[in-house]
Design a protein around this motif. Structure first.
Motif, PDB file in Angstrom:
ATOM      1  N   CYS A 109       0.830  -1.210   0.000  1.00 39.03           N
ATOM      2  CA  CYS A 109       0.000   0.000   0.000  1.00 39.03           C
ATOM      3  C   CYS A 109       0.860   1.253   0.000  1.00 39.03           C
ATOM      4  N   VAL A 110       1.853   1.293   0.891  1.00 37.01           N
ATOM      5  CA  VAL A 110       2.715   2.470   0.983  1.00 37.01           C
ATOM      6  C   VAL A 110       3.489   2.674  -0.308  1.00 37.01           C
ATOM      7  N   THR A 111       3.986   1.572  -0.876  1.00 41.34           N
ATOM      8  CA  THR A 111       4.764   1.674  -2.113  1.00 41.34           C
ATOM      9  C   THR A 111       3.925   2.213  -3.255  1.00 41.34           C
ATOM     10  N   TRP A 112       2.699   1.726  -3.384  1.00 42.48           N
ATOM     11  CA  TRP A 112       1.865   2.184  -4.476  1.00 42.48           C
ATOM     12  C   TRP A 112       1.422   3.632  -4.286  1.00 42.48           C
ATOM     13  N   VAL A 113       1.240   4.054  -3.055  1.00 42.85           N
ATOM     14  CA  VAL A 113       0.945   5.473  -2.814  1.00 42.85           C
ATOM     15  C   VAL A 113       2.115   6.341  -3.253  1.00 42.85           C
ATOM     16  N   ALA A 114       3.330   5.914  -2.910  1.00 48.57           N
ATOM     17  CA  ALA A 114       4.515   6.665  -3.327  1.00 48.57           C
ATOM     18  C   ALA A 114       4.656   6.686  -4.848  1.00 48.57           C
ATOM     19  N   VAL A 115       4.405   5.545  -5.477  1.00 48.31           N
ATOM     20  CA  VAL A 115       4.509   5.479  -6.940  1.00 48.31           C
ATOM     21  C   VAL A 115       3.464   6.385  -7.596  1.00 48.31           C
ATOM     22  N   ALA A 116       2.244   6.386  -7.065  1.00 45.79           N
ATOM     23  CA  ALA A 116       1.207   7.258  -7.621  1.00 45.79           C
ATOM     24  C   ALA A 116       1.578   8.729  -7.460  1.00 45.79           C
ATOM     25  N   ALA A 117       2.149   9.083  -6.301  1.00 45.80           N
ATOM     26  CA  ALA A 117       2.569  10.471  -6.092  1.00 45.80           C
ATOM     27  C   ALA A 117       3.697  10.854  -7.036  1.00 45.80           C
ATOM     28  N   VAL A 118       4.632   9.926  -7.251  1.00 51.31           N
ATOM     29  CA  VAL A 118       5.723  10.207  -8.183  1.00 51.31           C
ATOM     30  C   VAL A 118       5.191  10.357  -9.606  1.00 51.31           C
ATOM     31  N   THR A 119       4.213   9.534  -9.964  1.00 52.21           N
ATOM     32  CA  THR A 119       3.603   9.660 -11.294  1.00 52.21           C
ATOM     33  C   THR A 119       2.926  11.013 -11.466  1.00 52.21           C
ATOM     34  N   LEU A 120       2.190  11.460 -10.451  1.00 51.24           N
ATOM     35  CA  LEU A 120       1.574  12.784 -10.501  1.00 51.24           C
ATOM     36  C   LEU A 120       2.635  13.873 -10.637  1.00 51.24           C
ATOM     37  N   CYS A 121       3.752  13.705  -9.944  1.00 52.36           N
ATOM     38  CA  CYS A 121       4.834  14.686 -10.036  1.00 52.36           C
ATOM     39  C   CYS A 121       5.414  14.719 -11.447  1.00 52.36           C
ATOM     40  N   CYS A 122       5.558  13.563 -12.068  1.00 51.00           N
ATOM     41  CA  CYS A 122       6.078  13.520 -13.442  1.00 51.00           C
ATOM     42  C   CYS A 122       5.120  14.206 -14.420  1.00 51.00           C
ATOM     43  N   VAL A 123       3.809  14.010 -14.221  1.00 50.68           N
ATOM     44  CA  VAL A 123       2.834  14.712 -15.057  1.00 50.68           C
ATOM     45  C   VAL A 123       2.956  16.224 -14.864  1.00 50.68           C
ATOM     46  N   ALA A 124       3.130  16.648 -13.614  1.00 48.83           N
ATOM     47  CA  ALA A 124       3.302  18.079 -13.342  1.00 48.83           C
ATOM     48  C   ALA A 124       4.565  18.617 -13.994  1.00 48.83           C
ATOM     49  N   ILE A 125       5.627  17.827 -14.003  1.00 46.48           N
ATOM     50  CA  ILE A 125       6.877  18.264 -14.635  1.00 46.48           C
ATOM     51  C   ILE A 125       6.675  18.470 -16.136  1.00 46.48           C
ATOM     52  N   VAL A 277      13.849  25.789 -15.403  1.00 39.46           N
ATOM     53  CA  VAL A 277      14.448  24.546 -15.911  1.00 39.46           C
ATOM     54  C   VAL A 277      15.171  23.813 -14.784  1.00 39.46           C
ATOM     55  N   LEU A 278      15.927  24.544 -13.968  1.00 41.44           N
ATOM     56  CA  LEU A 278      16.621  23.915 -12.847  1.00 41.44           C
ATOM     57  C   LEU A 278      15.626  23.335 -11.839  1.00 41.44           C
ATOM     58  N   LEU A 279      14.539  24.064 -11.576  1.00 46.06           N
ATOM     59  CA  LEU A 279      13.523  23.554 -10.645  1.00 46.06           C
ATOM     60  C   LEU A 279      12.868  22.288 -11.197  1.00 46.06           C
ATOM     61  N   LEU A 280      12.563  22.284 -12.489  1.00 46.48           N
ATOM     62  CA  LEU A 280      11.954  21.099 -13.102  1.00 46.48           C
ATOM     63  C   LEU A 280      12.911  19.920 -13.090  1.00 46.48           C
ATOM     64  N   LEU A 281      14.183  20.177 -13.351  1.00 50.37           N
ATOM     65  CA  LEU A 281      15.165  19.092 -13.307  1.00 50.37           C
ATOM     66  C   LEU A 281      15.338  18.558 -11.887  1.00 50.37           C
ATOM     67  N   LEU A 282      15.282  19.442 -10.900  1.00 53.62           N
ATOM     68  CA  LEU A 282      15.350  18.985  -9.506  1.00 53.62           C
ATOM     69  C   LEU A 282      14.186  18.059  -9.183  1.00 53.62           C
ATOM     70  N   ASP A 283      12.985  18.471  -9.573  1.00 55.54           N
ATOM     71  CA  ASP A 283      11.820  17.623  -9.325  1.00 55.54           C
ATOM     72  C   ASP A 283      11.940  16.288 -10.059  1.00 55.54           C
ATOM     73  N   LEU A 284      12.422  16.313 -11.290  1.00 60.88           N
ATOM     74  CA  LEU A 284      12.555  15.082 -12.062  1.00 60.88           C
ATOM     75  C   LEU A 284      13.580  14.145 -11.442  1.00 60.88           C
ATOM     76  N   ILE A 285      14.698  14.691 -11.011  1.00 62.69           N
ATOM     77  CA  ILE A 285      15.731  13.861 -10.377  1.00 62.69           C
ATOM     78  C   ILE A 285      15.205  13.233  -9.092  1.00 62.69           C
TER      79      ILE A 285
END
Length: 513
Positions: A109-125, A277-285
């Motif tokens: 459960c915790v892992t999938w919540v983290a993965v979903a949040a990371v996916t949302l972050c990638c969409v935002a990027i 660009v630096l902020l977006l790269l930070l989020d992506l990394i």
């Protein structure tokens, strides 16, 4: 005051109207007007209040993350013994590898919540990269239009300077020589003095219609020793290298100059684009390494990414506050830009409102404020040409020494008339109005759209990092520690037949082997 209906080819977009309609509150929670007055403290208060909403959202995010940290640190502490007993039972019923039961379900459960949040972050990027590109395109169009307008103003200034200098040369040089030669002939002397008077009249008329008088040294001056010098027609300079005009009077009053504004905006836009660009790269990394840490179950990597996620969370909410204030202020300006330009002393100091309104609206029913001056100048130049033609026909037979001076005056007059026709074309409102409309489209269409996408990126990334910070502590607590991994490896090494039996069972299961 001009309204937006008088501006051709530009209408405020839907997003501009929506953002412009947002209610405005000052520090005392009183409603304020949404008129764009950036120097007003009351207007600045409304922007600060809107920006403070992101600060409130940041506090809420911190409280949510803090509540989850308290939940993981305190509430799970009492369940450790019970959890360890369940783990022992699960290990007895398994092959000794991994986790199962309640703990396994918690890890999943915790892992999938983290993965979903990371996916949302990638969409935002992705949204952020698109918005940053759109905002950059809008600023590029704005600066290009300003440089083109600066080129037009510089060309007008150079044409006027060139024409005035040429006429001054003709007065101090050839015409003065002709007056000395025609001293004994009154009709020829009167014609020469009429040419001198008309030239001085044209100089005064052109001096009164200067739009952007800059300190440009043409190198001609009033040197009376340069007899017979001629003017060279103005050679246009590309907008990218055209001189930056800082006018002292005329259409654009000091300290405003399109060239100075374009150069300032280009420098600031470069820094803004690079910062995003630096902020977006930070989020992506951070997102990529979080996925790597979850896959490898590397606790140290997730701890490091948690620290960076905290930084990204603060930057996301901070950028959202700045973007909110910028979007609202830009919508206020774009809803009626003419009103701000006409009412701002930064633009119209020492300039007639009729002149500004003529170039901003470019209405066909409106006559040019310089029409009368240009007509008088054109008539004066025509009269000079008539007098010179009369002298050419009648005076040269009696005064052959005056031929060189007469030819010099005619050459200067021809160059002056050529520059005058270019000046009339440049003083028409269509050129500067087109630059004005293009700058509005770049700023209020592409620029506004880019800022809205960047605001959406900041909001989604802030939500994503809030969810990541809530789920990562539970993820790394569920990872096996080094002692548990060591015990698992010892249990496998104590039974040397386990691996052999597993291999034998695998071979028996494969019928083709």
């Amino acid at each position: 005051m001009a309204t937006m209906t008088t501006v051709p080819s530009y209408n405020p977009s839907l997003w501009v109207r929506i953002c412009h309609a947002l209610p405005r509150l000052d520090f005392s929670m009183q409603m304020r007007d949404n008129v764009f007055v950036p120097v007003s403290w009351e207007y600045q208060q409304t922007l600060l209040v809107l920006s403070s909403l992101s600060a409130i959202a940041l506090v809420i995010s911190l409280l949510v993350v803090l509540s989850f940290l308290i939940h993981y640190c305190c509430c799970h502490r009492g369940d450790r013994n019970e959890g360890s007993e369940e783990e022992e039972e699960d290990e007895d019923g398994s092959t000794g590898h991994g986790y199962s039961g309640k703990k396994g379900r918690g890890i999943c459960c915790v892992t999938w919540v983290a993965v979903a949040a990371v996916t949302l972050c990638c969409v935002a990027i992705g949204i952020g990269f698109y918005g940053n590109s759109e905002a950059n395109d809008g600023m590029y169009q704005l600066t290009s239009s300003l440089l083109t307008a600066n080129y037009t103003l510089a060309s007008i200034d150079l044409l006027i300077s060139d024409t005035i200098t040429g006429l001054q040369l003709s007065i101090s040089g050839p015409l003065a020589s002709m007056e000395e030669l025609f001293t004994g002939s009154k009709p020829f002397l009167v014609s020469t003095r009429n040419c001198r008077r008309l030239s001085e009249n044209v100089i005064n008329l052109l001096s009164s219609i200067s739009l952007a008088r800059s300190s440009i040294d043409t190198g001609l001056g009033n040197d009376s020793g340069i007899s017979g010098a001629s003017i060279t027609p103005l050679t246009p300079v590309p907008p990218s290298v055209a001189p930056t005009v800082v006018p002292n009077s005329g259409l654009m009053a000091s300290p405003f100059s399109p060239g100075w504004a374009a150069n300032t905006l280009m420098v600031n836009e470069d820094y803004r684009w690079l910062s995003y660009v630096l902020l977006l790269l930070l989020d992506l990394i951070v997102c990529l390494f979080i996925l790597l840490g979850l896959a490898k179950q590397a606790r140290w990597l997730l701890i490091l990414m948690t620290v960076l996620a905290w930084l990204a969370l603060f930057l996301s909410w901070g950028s959202l506050g700045l973007e909110t204030a910028t979007v609202v202020a830009l919508s206020d300006f774009c809803s009626d830009p003419n009103a701000f330009v006409l009412n701002s002393t930064h633009f119209n100091s020492g300039t007639s409102s009729d002149v500004l309104d003529y170039y901003l609206t470019c209405n066909r029913r409106m006559n040019s404020p310089f029409q009368q001056l240009l007509t008088q100048s054109q008539r004066a130049l025509s009269n000079i040409h008539t007098h010179l033609s009369s002298l050419d026909r009648n005076a040269l037979t009696q005064f052959p020494k005056a031929e060189k001076s007469l030819r010099d005056v005619q050459q200067i007059l021809n160059s002056t008339e050529g520059n005058f026709h270019q000046l009339v074309a440049l003083l028409n409102c269509r050129g500067l109005n087109k630059d004005y409309i293009d700058s509005l489209k770049g700023l209020c269409y592409d620029g506004m759209e880019g800022l809205l996408y960047l605001s959406l990126y900041s909001f989604l990334s802030a939500l994503a990092f809030t969810a990541i910070l809530c789920s990562l502590p539970g993820a790394w607590r569920s990872f096996p520690s080094e002692s548990e991994e060591y015990e698992d490896s010892d249990s496998e090494s104590e039974d040397p037949f386990t691996s052999h039996q597993d291999s034998k069972r695998f071979l028996q299961w494969q019928p083709w082997l």
